[in-house]
Motif scaffolding. Structure first.
Motif, PDB file in Angstrom:
ATOM      1  N   VAL A 226      -1.237  -1.481  -3.999  1.00  0.00           N
ATOM      2  CA  VAL A 226      -2.600  -1.781  -3.556  1.00  0.00           C
ATOM      3  C   VAL A 226      -3.150  -0.593  -2.774  1.00  0.00           C
ATOM      4  O   VAL A 226      -2.401   0.261  -2.314  1.00  0.00           O
ATOM      5  CB  VAL A 226      -2.675  -3.071  -2.691  1.00  0.00           C
ATOM      6  CG1 VAL A 226      -2.191  -4.279  -3.463  1.00  0.00           C
ATOM      7  CG2 VAL A 226      -1.916  -2.911  -1.397  1.00  0.00           C
ATOM      8  N   LYS A 227      -4.474  -0.560  -2.667  1.00  0.00           N
ATOM      9  CA  LYS A 227      -5.164   0.428  -1.837  1.00  0.00           C
ATOM     10  C   LYS A 227      -5.987  -0.317  -0.819  1.00  0.00           C
ATOM     11  O   LYS A 227      -6.391  -1.455  -1.045  1.00  0.00           O
ATOM     12  CB  LYS A 227      -6.107   1.291  -2.680  1.00  0.00           C
ATOM     13  CG  LYS A 227      -5.448   2.381  -3.467  1.00  0.00           C
ATOM     14  CD  LYS A 227      -6.453   3.406  -3.942  1.00  0.00           C
ATOM     15  CE  LYS A 227      -6.894   3.091  -5.358  1.00  0.00           C
ATOM     16  NZ  LYS A 227      -7.732   4.127  -5.942  1.00  0.00           N
TER      17      LYS A 227
ATOM     18  N   ARG B 131       0.841  -1.206   0.000  1.00  0.00           N
ATOM     19  CA  ARG B 131       0.000   0.000   0.000  1.00  0.00           C
ATOM     20  C   ARG B 131       0.870   1.248   0.000  1.00  0.00           C
ATOM     21  O   ARG B 131       0.635   2.186  -0.766  1.00  0.00           O
ATOM     22  CB  ARG B 131      -0.940  -0.002   1.211  1.00  0.00           C
ATOM     23  CG  ARG B 131      -1.916   1.177   1.234  1.00  0.00           C
ATOM     24  CD  ARG B 131      -2.824   1.149   2.448  1.00  0.00           C
ATOM     25  NE  ARG B 131      -2.158   0.955   3.718  1.00  0.00           N
ATOM     26  CZ  ARG B 131      -1.481   1.920   4.369  1.00  0.00           C
ATOM     27  NH1 ARG B 131      -1.382   3.125   3.859  1.00  0.00           N
ATOM     28  NH2 ARG B 131      -0.909   1.669   5.528  1.00  0.00           N
TER      29      ARG B 131
ATOM     30  N   GLN C 159      -9.429  -0.167   1.827  1.00  0.00           N
ATOM     31  CA  GLN C 159     -10.723   0.467   2.046  1.00  0.00           C
ATOM     32  C   GLN C 159     -11.221   0.019   3.402  1.00  0.00           C
ATOM     33  O   GLN C 159     -11.241  -1.169   3.700  1.00  0.00           O
ATOM     34  CB  GLN C 159     -11.692   0.028   0.947  1.00  0.00           C
ATOM     35  CG  GLN C 159     -13.084   0.595   1.095  1.00  0.00           C
ATOM     36  CD  GLN C 159     -13.949   0.176  -0.076  1.00  0.00           C
ATOM     37  OE1 GLN C 159     -13.530   0.231  -1.225  1.00  0.00           O
ATOM     38  NE2 GLN C 159     -15.166  -0.257   0.230  1.00  0.00           N
TER      39      GLN C 159
ATOM     40  N   TYR D  94      -8.569  -4.911   0.590  1.00  0.00           N
ATOM     41  CA  TYR D  94      -7.519  -4.407  -0.295  1.00  0.00           C
ATOM     42  C   TYR D  94      -7.871  -4.684  -1.741  1.00  0.00           C
ATOM     43  O   TYR D  94      -8.514  -5.679  -2.059  1.00  0.00           O
ATOM     44  CB  TYR D  94      -6.190  -5.088   0.033  1.00  0.00           C
ATOM     45  CG  TYR D  94      -5.586  -4.620   1.335  1.00  0.00           C
ATOM     46  CD1 TYR D  94      -4.669  -3.584   1.359  1.00  0.00           C
ATOM     47  CD2 TYR D  94      -5.951  -5.216   2.535  1.00  0.00           C
ATOM     48  CE1 TYR D  94      -4.121  -3.148   2.550  1.00  0.00           C
ATOM     49  CE2 TYR D  94      -5.401  -4.790   3.735  1.00  0.00           C
ATOM     50  CZ  TYR D  94      -4.490  -3.759   3.730  1.00  0.00           C
ATOM     51  OH  TYR D  94      -3.945  -3.320   4.905  1.00  0.00           O
TER      52      TYR D  94
ATOM     53  N   GLY E 125       2.205   1.962  -3.332  1.00  0.00           N
ATOM     54  CA  GLY E 125       1.260   2.352  -4.375  1.00  0.00           C
ATOM     55  C   GLY E 125       0.768   1.213  -5.248  1.00  0.00           C
ATOM     56  O   GLY E 125       0.172   1.450  -6.297  1.00  0.00           O
TER      57      GLY E 125
ATOM     58  N   THR F 264      -4.288  -1.019  -7.249  1.00  0.00           N
ATOM     59  CA  THR F 264      -4.434   0.386  -7.623  1.00  0.00           C
ATOM     60  C   THR F 264      -4.531   0.579  -9.134  1.00  0.00           C
ATOM     61  O   THR F 264      -5.007   1.605  -9.594  1.00  0.00           O
ATOM     62  CB  THR F 264      -3.235   1.222  -7.128  1.00  0.00           C
ATOM     63  OG1 THR F 264      -2.035   0.668  -7.657  1.00  0.00           O
ATOM     64  CG2 THR F 264      -3.184   1.267  -5.614  1.00  0.00           C
ATOM     65  N   ARG F 265      -4.061  -0.417  -9.882  1.00  0.00           N
ATOM     66  CA  ARG F 265      -4.158  -0.349 -11.348  1.00  0.00           C
ATOM     67  C   ARG F 265      -4.376  -1.754 -11.896  1.00  0.00           C
ATOM     68  O   ARG F 265      -4.321  -2.729 -11.162  1.00  0.00           O
ATOM     69  CB  ARG F 265      -2.924   0.310 -11.956  1.00  0.00           C
ATOM     70  CG  ARG F 265      -1.602  -0.272 -11.562  1.00  0.00           C
ATOM     71  CD  ARG F 265      -0.451   0.657 -12.005  1.00  0.00           C
ATOM     72  NE  ARG F 265       0.837   0.059 -11.831  1.00  0.00           N
ATOM     73  CZ  ARG F 265       1.583   0.159 -10.738  1.00  0.00           C
ATOM     74  NH1 ARG F 265       1.142   0.848  -9.700  1.00  0.00           N
ATOM     75  NH2 ARG F 265       2.759  -0.405 -10.666  1.00  0.00           N
TER      76      ARG F 265
END
Length: 145
Positions: free
Chosen positions: A56-57, A51, A59, A66, A54, A69-70
């Motif tokens: 994974v994100k 995370r 929530q 998780y 950059g 991110t792209r």
């Protein structure tokens, strides 16, 4: 060069997340851990590192978890290893004044090997790994029929 347990677990987690990428819902740590046989606590630390890098994100909330991110085809294996292991990939740190010709030759060859490995790692994406896994599963199914 060796693949660390940390990197292997992270790549396995990302493969699992890529498998569920299209549904757009975050995956919980316990889901990923159960599917890939990764200890929950360790996975939690790995995902925190990913995370911060950059990849994974996260929530929060009851439907939290998780997600990537792209797109999985835009995340290379090199990206993951660089995030987890750092960009230097472990070289022998010696004082420049103490280097001799033999050490210089070894370091030059090691540098060339690292560059070649990096080219290969930049070539493969998380999606490529998913595709290879799926095709091998298909071969296994065909073999047992």
């Amino acid at each position: 060069m060796e693949l660390s347990c940390k990197s292997e677990y992270a790549i396995l987690a990302l493969i699992e997340m890529a498998t569920h990428y299209q549904n757009g819902e975050p995956m919980q740590i316990r889901q990923i851990a159960a599917q890939q046989s990764i200890p929950d606590r360790y996975l939690e630390q790995l995902l925190a590192t990913l995370r911060r890098g950059g990849i994974v994100k996260s929530q929060r909330g009851s439907k939290g978890g998780y997600f990537l991110t792209r797109e999985p085809w835009k995340i290379t294996v090199f990206d993951v290893l660089e995030c987890l292991e750092g960009s230097d990939m472990r070289t022998c740190e010696e004082d420049a004044n103490h280097k001799n010709i033999d050490t210089s030759v070894i370091n030059e060859i090691w540098q060339e090997a690292r560059e070649a490995a990096n080219v290969v790692l930049q070539k493969y994406t998380i999606q490529d790994l998913c595709d290879q896994r799926d095709s091998r599963r298909q071969l296994d199914i065909m073999y047992y029929i």
